[in-house]
Design a protein around this motif. Structure first.
Motif, mmCIF file in Angstrom:
data_model
loop_
_atom_site.group_PDB
_atom_site.id
_atom_site.type_symbol
_atom_site.label_atom_id
_atom_site.label_comp_id
_atom_site.label_asym_id
_atom_site.label_seq_id
_atom_site.Cartn_x
_atom_site.Cartn_y
_atom_site.Cartn_z
ATOM 1 N N HIS A 66 36.342 39.589 40.577
ATOM 2 C CA HIS A 66 37.612 39.901 41.247
ATOM 3 C C HIS A 66 38.680 38.861 40.945
ATOM 4 O O HIS A 66 39.489 38.493 41.818
ATOM 5 N N CYS A 67 38.680 38.381 39.705
ATOM 6 C CA CYS A 67 39.672 37.397 39.287
ATOM 7 C C CYS A 67 40.948 38.084 38.795
ATOM 8 O O CYS A 67 40.938 39.245 38.384
ATOM 9 N N GLU A 68 42.023 37.320 38.790
ATOM 10 C CA GLU A 68 43.244 37.735 38.115
ATOM 11 C C GLU A 68 43.070 37.462 36.623
ATOM 12 O O GLU A 68 42.630 36.378 36.228
ATOM 13 N N ASN A 69 43.435 38.439 35.787
ATOM 14 C CA ASN A 69 43.262 38.305 34.345
ATOM 15 C C ASN A 69 44.567 37.905 33.663
ATOM 16 O O ASN A 69 45.647 38.274 34.132
ATOM 17 N N ASN A 101 41.450 32.649 40.580
ATOM 18 C CA ASN A 101 41.619 33.114 41.968
ATOM 19 C C ASN A 101 40.724 34.313 42.289
ATOM 20 O O ASN A 101 41.177 35.321 42.819
#
Length: 318
Positions: A66-69, A101
């Motif tokens: 669930h990270c920001e790419n 994040n």
């Protein structure tokens, strides 16, 4: 009574046919120095070539966390000298990691806890050292193997939480099909950061490097909590340092003073141009992320009325 704070840095070798920045074969072997190229040896004039599958696997894992790419794949140089690093620097990511994040849920004693992910980034592994009584030998088979490092925030507060995260993370890696994550082959290793404090401020962080089994992670945490507690109880001061764990004695020993990011003199890797990450690619990856361990366990229990024990057995074998 001291408040324990733990952060983990988990390194996992990714499953690709070739290495991250060279054409050498990426496969496990006990025969030293047979999967080696001039790039792996850091010979003069070498140029790295990015492995597309490694980037795909890294983005896939980051998305499952669930990270920001990022909008592009970009690499940096981390400069330091060590015998297992032939170039004198490591190609890694700092400016734009493949994920930042993030968060992942773990289950501890029947309770769900959210573990925050600072970042996950793609880099190259180092060579490996075999130590003997009076000399050491270097095996370059591991050099340049694609390595994903995932760094948690300092949000774990016990050995049990740390081990639950490692179990969850390993299952995520295996479910996503990006690595076998076998500790016995060195495919998954862990750096453990431990600090203790009797105030609301974080204590001094002590790092333990390259622990290669979950069992030893637990032993290292236990020993370090006891060691730091004794120092504080005797009026001493815990030093910020990097330590190694001895799996025979169960103790940790000082290796060196802890280096900060500024000591590595990071700068953008000049031989690898940025690679655009398209929305189409991210959509494709997103569609193919499987149902992960905790969600799958809850489905077995809620929809199929299986016991918690049976559900746990099923998710462990995927």
């Amino acid at each position: 009574m001291y408040d324990v704070v733990i952060g983990l840095e988990v390194h996992c070798e990714l499953d690709t046919l070739s290495k991250n920045f060279s054409s050498s074969e990426n496969s496990y072997t006990k025969i030293p120095n047979i999967h080696v190229s001039p790039v792996d040896l850091g010979l003069p004039g070498i140029l790295p070539v990015v492995n597309e599958k490694a980037c795909y696997n890294a983005l896939r894992t980051a998305m499952a966390l669930h990270c920001e790419n990022p909008d592009e794949i970009m690499f940096d140089r981390k400069n330091y000298f060590y015998p297992d690093l032939p170039k004198g620097y490591q190609i890694t990511q700092m400016t734009k990691p493949v994920g930042i994040n993030g968060a992942v849920d773990i289950e501890v004693d029947g309770q769900i806890k959210k573990v925050l992910i600072h970042d996950t980034h793609l880099e190259e592994d180092t060579a490996s050292l075999d130590h003997y009584d009076t000399y050491s030998l270097i095996d370059y088979n591991r050099s340049c193997v694609p390595l994903l490092e995932t760094v948690t925030e300092p949000c774990l507060h016990s050995k049990e939480e740390a081990l639950a995260f490692l179990e969850t993370y390993r299952s995520l890696i295996v479910y996503c099909g990006v690595s076998e994550a076998r500790s016995d082959r060195g495919q998954m290793r862990c750096d453990v950061n431990v600090s203790i404090s009797d105030t609301d401020k974080l204590g001094t962080k002590v790092e333990m490097k390259n622990i290669n089994s979950f069992y030893n992670v637990g032993r290292a945490i236990d020993f370090e909590i006891e060691r730091q507690s004794e120092i504080l109880q005797n009026g001493g001061k815990v030093e910020q340092e990097t330590r190694r764990f001895d799996d025979e004695t169960g103790e940790t020993f000082k290796m060196r003073d802890k280096a900060d990011a500024v000591d590595y003199k990071y700068f953008i890797e000049p031989n690898i141009p940025p690679i655009k990450v398209t929305d189409e690619l991210l959509d494709e990856i997103r569609k193919n992320i499987p149902m992960l361990r905790l969600e799958r366990k809850q489905k077995y229990m809620n929809e199929f009325n299986l016991s918690e024990y049976d559900s746990e057995v099923l998710v462990k074998v995927k």
